[in-house]
Design an enzyme around this catalytic site. Structure first.
Site, PDB file in Angstrom:
ATOM      1  N   ASN A 201       0.832  -1.214   0.000  1.00 24.63           N
ATOM      2  CA  ASN A 201       0.000   0.000   0.000  1.00 24.63           C
ATOM      3  C   ASN A 201       0.861   1.255   0.000  1.00 24.63           C
ATOM      4  O   ASN A 201       0.416   2.321  -0.433  1.00 24.63           O
ATOM      5  CB  ASN A 201      -0.916   0.027   1.236  1.00 24.63           C
ATOM      6  CG  ASN A 201      -2.209  -0.728   1.005  1.00 24.63           C
ATOM      7  OD1 ASN A 201      -2.542  -1.068  -0.126  1.00 24.63           O
ATOM      8  ND2 ASN A 201      -2.931  -1.000   2.066  1.00 24.63           N
TER       9      ASN A 201
ATOM     10  N   GLY B  62      -1.018   8.162  -1.003  1.00 24.36           N
ATOM     11  CA  GLY B  62      -0.919   9.594  -1.316  1.00 24.36           C
ATOM     12  C   GLY B  62       0.320  10.228  -0.710  1.00 24.36           C
ATOM     13  O   GLY B  62       0.576  11.407  -0.922  1.00 24.36           O
TER      14      GLY B  62
ATOM     15  N   ASP C 137      -2.208 -11.497   6.093  1.00 23.81           N
ATOM     16  CA  ASP C 137      -1.478 -12.750   6.336  1.00 23.81           C
ATOM     17  C   ASP C 137      -0.727 -12.739   7.671  1.00 23.81           C
ATOM     18  O   ASP C 137      -0.643 -13.750   8.361  1.00 23.81           O
ATOM     19  CB  ASP C 137      -0.420 -13.006   5.251  1.00 23.81           C
ATOM     20  CG  ASP C 137      -0.987 -13.078   3.852  1.00 23.81           C
ATOM     21  OD1 ASP C 137      -2.177 -12.756   3.672  1.00 23.81           O
ATOM     22  OD2 ASP C 137      -0.236 -13.452   2.936  1.00 23.81           O
TER      23      ASP C 137
ATOM     24  N   ARG D  33     -12.240  11.044   9.692  1.00 22.26           N
ATOM     25  CA  ARG D  33     -12.621  10.239   8.531  1.00 22.26           C
ATOM     26  C   ARG D  33     -13.877   9.422   8.802  1.00 22.26           C
ATOM     27  O   ARG D  33     -14.725   9.265   7.926  1.00 22.26           O
ATOM     28  CB  ARG D  33     -11.457   9.326   8.154  1.00 22.26           C
ATOM     29  CG  ARG D  33     -10.300  10.112   7.585  1.00 22.26           C
ATOM     30  CD  ARG D  33      -9.095   9.269   7.334  1.00 22.26           C
ATOM     31  NE  ARG D  33      -8.181   9.981   6.442  1.00 22.26           N
ATOM     32  CZ  ARG D  33      -7.118   9.439   5.871  1.00 22.26           C
ATOM     33  NH1 ARG D  33      -6.807   8.184   6.102  1.00 22.26           N
ATOM     34  NH2 ARG D  33      -6.363  10.149   5.068  1.00 22.26           N
TER      35      ARG D  33
ATOM     36  N   GLU E  60       1.072  -1.421   9.318  1.00 26.61           N
ATOM     37  CA  GLU E  60      -0.390  -1.565   9.416  1.00 26.61           C
ATOM     38  C   GLU E  60      -0.808  -2.917   9.997  1.00 26.61           C
ATOM     39  O   GLU E  60      -1.951  -3.082  10.418  1.00 26.61           O
ATOM     40  CB  GLU E  60      -1.013  -1.335   8.025  1.00 26.61           C
ATOM     41  CG  GLU E  60      -2.486  -1.000   8.106  1.00 26.61           C
ATOM     42  CD  GLU E  60      -3.098  -0.618   6.764  1.00 26.61           C
ATOM     43  OE1 GLU E  60      -2.397   0.007   5.923  1.00 26.61           O
ATOM     44  OE2 GLU E  60      -4.274  -0.942   6.552  1.00 26.61           O
TER      45      GLU E  60
ATOM     46  N   ALA F 114      -0.365   7.118   9.017  1.00 28.01           N
ATOM     47  CA  ALA F 114       0.011   5.716   8.793  1.00 28.01           C
ATOM     48  C   ALA F 114       1.434   5.567   8.254  1.00 28.01           C
ATOM     49  O   ALA F 114       2.183   4.690   8.692  1.00 28.01           O
ATOM     50  CB  ALA F 114      -0.972   5.056   7.828  1.00 28.01           C
ATOM     51  N   LEU F 115       1.808   6.412   7.317  1.00 29.64           N
ATOM     52  CA  LEU F 115       3.169   6.283   6.759  1.00 29.64           C
ATOM     53  C   LEU F 115       4.201   6.677   7.809  1.00 29.64           C
ATOM     54  O   LEU F 115       5.280   6.084   7.905  1.00 29.64           O
ATOM     55  CB  LEU F 115       3.299   7.131   5.499  1.00 29.64           C
ATOM     56  CG  LEU F 115       2.492   6.560   4.328  1.00 29.64           C
ATOM     57  CD1 LEU F 115       2.334   7.595   3.226  1.00 29.64           C
ATOM     58  CD2 LEU F 115       3.139   5.303   3.777  1.00 29.64           C
TER      59      LEU F 115
HETATM   60  P1  FAD Z   1       2.395  -2.241   3.002  1.00 37.44           P
HETATM   61  O1  FAD Z   1       3.052  -1.056   2.440  1.00 37.44           O
HETATM   62  O2  FAD Z   1       1.068  -2.627   2.455  1.00 37.44           O
HETATM   63  O3  FAD Z   1       3.428  -3.455   2.812  1.00 37.44           O
HETATM   64  C1  FAD Z   1       3.126  -4.771   3.227  1.00 37.44           C
HETATM   65  C2  FAD Z   1       3.839  -5.727   2.289  1.00 37.44           C
HETATM   66  O4  FAD Z   1       3.785  -7.054   2.829  1.00 37.44           O
HETATM   67  C3  FAD Z   1       3.167  -5.780   0.921  1.00 37.44           C
HETATM   68  O5  FAD Z   1       4.126  -5.577  -0.084  1.00 37.44           O
HETATM   69  C4  FAD Z   1       2.581  -7.186   0.884  1.00 37.44           C
HETATM   70  O6  FAD Z   1       2.527  -7.735  -0.425  1.00 37.44           O
HETATM   71  C5  FAD Z   1       3.557  -7.953   1.764  1.00 37.44           C
HETATM   72  N1  FAD Z   1       3.004  -9.203   2.316  1.00 37.44           N
HETATM   73  C6  FAD Z   1       1.772  -9.400   2.827  1.00 37.44           C
HETATM   74  N2  FAD Z   1       1.643 -10.686   3.232  1.00 37.44           N
HETATM   75  C7  FAD Z   1       2.824 -11.297   2.975  1.00 37.44           C
HETATM   76  C8  FAD Z   1       3.304 -12.633   3.155  1.00 37.44           C
HETATM   77  N3  FAD Z   1       2.553 -13.604   3.673  1.00 37.44           N
HETATM   78  N4  FAD Z   1       4.568 -12.916   2.770  1.00 37.44           N
HETATM   79  C9  FAD Z   1       5.369 -11.967   2.202  1.00 37.44           C
HETATM   80  N5  FAD Z   1       4.942 -10.695   1.984  1.00 37.44           N
HETATM   81  C10 FAD Z   1       3.694 -10.360   2.378  1.00 37.44           C
HETATM   82  N6  FAD Z   1      -1.133   6.766   4.843  1.00 37.44           N
HETATM   83  C11 FAD Z   1      -0.612   7.981   5.144  1.00 37.44           C
HETATM   84  O7  FAD Z   1      -0.083   8.164   6.232  1.00 37.44           O
HETATM   85  N7  FAD Z   1      -0.621   8.993   4.218  1.00 37.44           N
HETATM   86  C12 FAD Z   1      -1.212   8.845   2.988  1.00 37.44           C
HETATM   87  O8  FAD Z   1      -1.199   9.787   2.189  1.00 37.44           O
HETATM   88  C13 FAD Z   1      -1.794   7.596   2.678  1.00 37.44           C
HETATM   89  N8  FAD Z   1      -2.402   7.407   1.481  1.00 37.44           N
HETATM   90  C14 FAD Z   1      -2.864   6.170   1.167  1.00 37.44           C
HETATM   91  C15 FAD Z   1      -3.429   5.954  -0.090  1.00 37.44           C
HETATM   92  C16 FAD Z   1      -3.831   4.682  -0.464  1.00 37.44           C
HETATM   93  C17 FAD Z   1      -4.396   4.464  -1.840  1.00 37.44           C
HETATM   94  C18 FAD Z   1      -3.711   3.601   0.453  1.00 37.44           C
HETATM   95  C19 FAD Z   1      -4.140   2.216   0.078  1.00 37.44           C
HETATM   96  C20 FAD Z   1      -3.198   3.811   1.728  1.00 37.44           C
HETATM   97  C21 FAD Z   1      -2.775   5.092   2.097  1.00 37.44           C
HETATM   98  N9  FAD Z   1      -2.232   5.325   3.358  1.00 37.44           N
HETATM   99  C22 FAD Z   1      -1.708   6.555   3.646  1.00 37.44           C
HETATM  100  C23 FAD Z   1      -2.045   4.227   4.316  1.00 37.44           C
HETATM  101  C24 FAD Z   1      -0.604   3.725   4.233  1.00 37.44           C
HETATM  102  O9  FAD Z   1      -0.188   3.771   2.886  1.00 37.44           O
HETATM  103  C25 FAD Z   1      -0.450   2.300   4.763  1.00 37.44           C
HETATM  104  O10 FAD Z   1      -1.027   2.190   6.030  1.00 37.44           O
HETATM  105  C26 FAD Z   1       1.023   1.942   4.844  1.00 37.44           C
HETATM  106  O11 FAD Z   1       1.610   2.081   3.567  1.00 37.44           O
HETATM  107  C27 FAD Z   1       1.213   0.525   5.350  1.00 37.44           C
HETATM  108  O12 FAD Z   1       2.585   0.219   5.278  1.00 37.44           O
HETATM  109  P2  FAD Z   1       3.034  -1.262   5.619  1.00 37.44           P
HETATM  110  O13 FAD Z   1       4.479  -1.350   5.343  1.00 37.44           O
HETATM  111  O14 FAD Z   1       2.538  -1.641   6.947  1.00 37.44           O
HETATM  112  O15 FAD Z   1       2.228  -2.166   4.577  1.00 37.44           O
END
Ligand code: FAD
Length: 533
Positions: A68, A73, A302, A361, A499, A514-515
């Site tokens: 994500n 954004g 997952d 939100r 997340e 979140a980021l």
């Molecule tokens: P992710 O970036 O989703 O990464 C998780 C990774 O784990 C993925 O690549 C996935 O494929 C991998 N994975 C999952 N299961 C497995 C497995 N079993 N084995 C191996 N790999 C696996 N937040 C903000 O703060 N500001 C913003 O402007 C904002 N805009 C957003 C816009 C959109 C369209 C979306 C969808 C979200 C937005 N968010 C924003 C929220 C924020 O982007 C996410 O909460 C954040 O990116 C999550 O980061 P993460 O590393 O936890 O997860």
């Protein structure tokens, strides 16, 4: 424990990363730290672990990194006095501080935050907009209805500015100071920071570039889905995974720690609906089976199952975030004409305003569900797109959006109203009501974020519907990102960030948090796992 890798045919040692192939074609590799997920949190953890002396393996189930994070954004919230010095502060901002610092505190944590903010604000002499980690924490805690864990909220807001500077030191570019601060939807305060690259590409390009520059220390395996955590004598010591193309099984041993960074579950329809039903008595959402999502398809939760199988405690899973900002065709966030919260308002299909567009939100989305066809129009004017080069957070110009049928343009409000099929007199009245709010700094809907009047043609409108966006609950961690079991004890060797974790945002996440969360806790997880803490 049964060992399936008895017949080792080859052992390759590359700068501390050990790889073995067996006669059955299975694979075994060893590193100090194994990270599941190559999104924002996982790649921040990889950089941080490497900087703390670890050899790292990252497992990613998709064919590319980013999750994500890369489609986001990109807004990153932090209190940042130097950059916020260029943002003006108005009476409505002052009233926000007054309101939150004088309400009856929910507990000692909130009381302490209020007291600190009162002292900080009394001492504040400018220039620009007041902010502090404690004010950010107070808004985060209040905005999530006090169900977040205080130690996580505190750790989060105390470390976000360091994280932003750390990302910068690793090569990530941010907009120029005068363009960097804005208020993303639901952020409640102008502390969102804009990277130089569009969407979330800056985060992922930076960390992949870093991994490439340190490829002796960081290996990323794509198409590799983690399926199970390995536990030996009560300690998590590795990860079993399957290549999604070849079905080949592998085991990745971690001598120091395993980090789960698999993201949320907004794209898992069954899971999100099963948790949504838990929140029905707390004002949960209507049935979400057919709701669209902003998420990438890999956001399936997952990591929750992996962690739960080794005894991890999961918290707050019923807290699902929907946005009032989905594209009616796809549910995605792109195609949105909005640039900053202050510079637009919403009307329903009757052309009437119906909610504080600068609010939470969840409040905005609940109000949207109550409107005809749960449909809104975002209204802004030329000031949001002063030049043809001006782009939204998804790298789209107003011309792109109009050409794609996602935005409509009118040289008068009447022309715009006709194009979008709302009564012209109502759209005019809504605009006048909004502009009167700009003068007064308040309105009957409780809006507090104001900047400009909508009065410079051409006027623009874009349609939006509710969409599933974020999952606030997940694996319980402490402020060192160590995963806790159901008795509140640390599960040795296991960390989580991003997340997939719960307890940071409570029942409602502020936009832009979140980021900052994923990169802050990812960075902490990498350092602690590298230390084998
Ligand atoms: P992710 O970036 O989703 O990464 C998780 C990774 O784990 C993925 O690549 C996935 O494929 C991998 N994975 C999952 N299961 C497995 C497995 N079993 N084995 C191996 N790999 C696996 N937040 C903000 O703060 N500001 C913003 O402007 C904002 N805009 C957003 C816009 C959109 C369209 C979306 C969808 C979200 C937005 N968010 C924003 C929220 C924020 O982007 C996410 O909460 C954040 O990116 C999550 O980061 P993460 O590393 O936890 O997860």
């Amino acid at each position: 424990m049964k060992h399936i890798f008895s017949k080792v045919l080859a052992v390759v040692i590359v700068a501390g990363l050990v790889a073995c192939a067996t006669s059955q074609g299975t694979q075994q590799e060893t590193a100090d730290v194994v990270i599941i997920g190559a999104g924002g949190a996982g790649l921040a953890a990889a950089m941080s672990a490497q900087q703390n002396g670890a050899k790292v393996i990252v497992l990613e189930k998709m064919e590319r990194a980013g999750g994500n994070t890369v489609i986001s954004g990109a807004a990153f919230n932090t209190a940042d006095p130097a950059r916020q010095a260029l943002v003006s502060m108005n009476e409505a901002n002052r009233r926000d501080i007054q309101t939150l610092t004088t309400k009856t505190p929910h507990n000692d944590f909130e009381r302490e935050l209020q007291q600190t903010v009162i002292e900080q604000f009394a001492a504040f002499r400018g220039p620009g907009l007041f902010d502090s980690p404690e004010w950010h924490a107070l808004q985060t805690y209040n905005g999530g209805d006090y169900v977040a864990k205080p130690e996580l909220v505190r750790t989060f807001t105390k470390n976000t500015l360091d994280t932003l500077e750390w990302l910068k030191s690793n090569g990530m570019g941010w907009q120029r100071d005068q363009d960097v601060i804005f208020t993303v939807l639901g952020a409640l305060w102008p502390r969102s920071h804009r990277p130089q690259m569009p969407l979330g590409q800056g985060y992922i390009t930076t960390s992949l570039g870093y991994a490439e520059a340190h490829k002796d220390d960081i290996t990323i395996h794509y198409n590799t889905r983690a399926t199970q955590l390995v536990v030996q004598n009560g300690r998590v010591t590795g990860v079993r995974a399957t290549n999604v193309n070849t079905n080949k099984k592998s085991t990745y041993t971690a001598t120091k720690g395993v980090i789960i960074a698999t993201g949320g579950f907004g794209a898992n329809i069954k899971l999100r609906q099963s948790y949504n039903t838990l929140a029905m008595d707390k004002g949960g959402w209507p049935n979400l089976d057919s709701a669209k999502t902003t998420n990438h398809p890999g956001a399936t939760g997952d990591g929750l199952a992996l962690a739960e199988k080794v005894g991890a405690n999961l918290i707050g899973l019923e807290w699902l975030q929907l946005l009032p900002m989905g594209d009616p065709r796809t549910g995605s966030l792109s195609g949105n004409i909005e640039i900053g919260v202050e510079d637009r308002f919403f009307v329903n299909k009757n052309g009437d305003r119906f909610v504080n567009e600068g609010g939470r939100r969840d409040d905005m989305t609940k109000a949207l569900f109550a409107q005809p066809d749960a449909w809104l129009w975002v209204i802004c004017d030329k000031q949001s797109y002063p030049t043809p080069q001006h782009k939204n957070n998804f790298n789209e110009s107003i011309e792109d959006l109009i050409a794609a049928g996602r935005a409509f343009e009118g040289n008068t409000l009447e022309e715009l109203a006709e194009k979008i099929g709302v009564p012209a007199e109502n759209l005019r009245r809504a605009t006048e009501q909004f502009n009167a709010g700009v003068d007064a700094g308040s309105d009957s809907l409780g809006r507090t974020l104001w900047r400009i009047k909508i009065e410079q043609p051409p006027f623009y409108a874009g349609a939006r519907i509710p969409t599933v966006h974020h999952t606030m609950g997940g694996i319980e961690i402490n402020s060192n990102t160590q995963v806790l079991n159901k008795s509140g004890q640390v599960i040795p060797g296991l960390y989580a960030a991003g997340e997939v974790t719960g307890g940071i945002h409570g029942s409602n996440r502020l936009g832009g948090n979140a980021l900052a969360d994923a990169h802050t806790f990812g960075r902490i997880a990498g350092a602690n796992a590298a230390a084998g803490q």
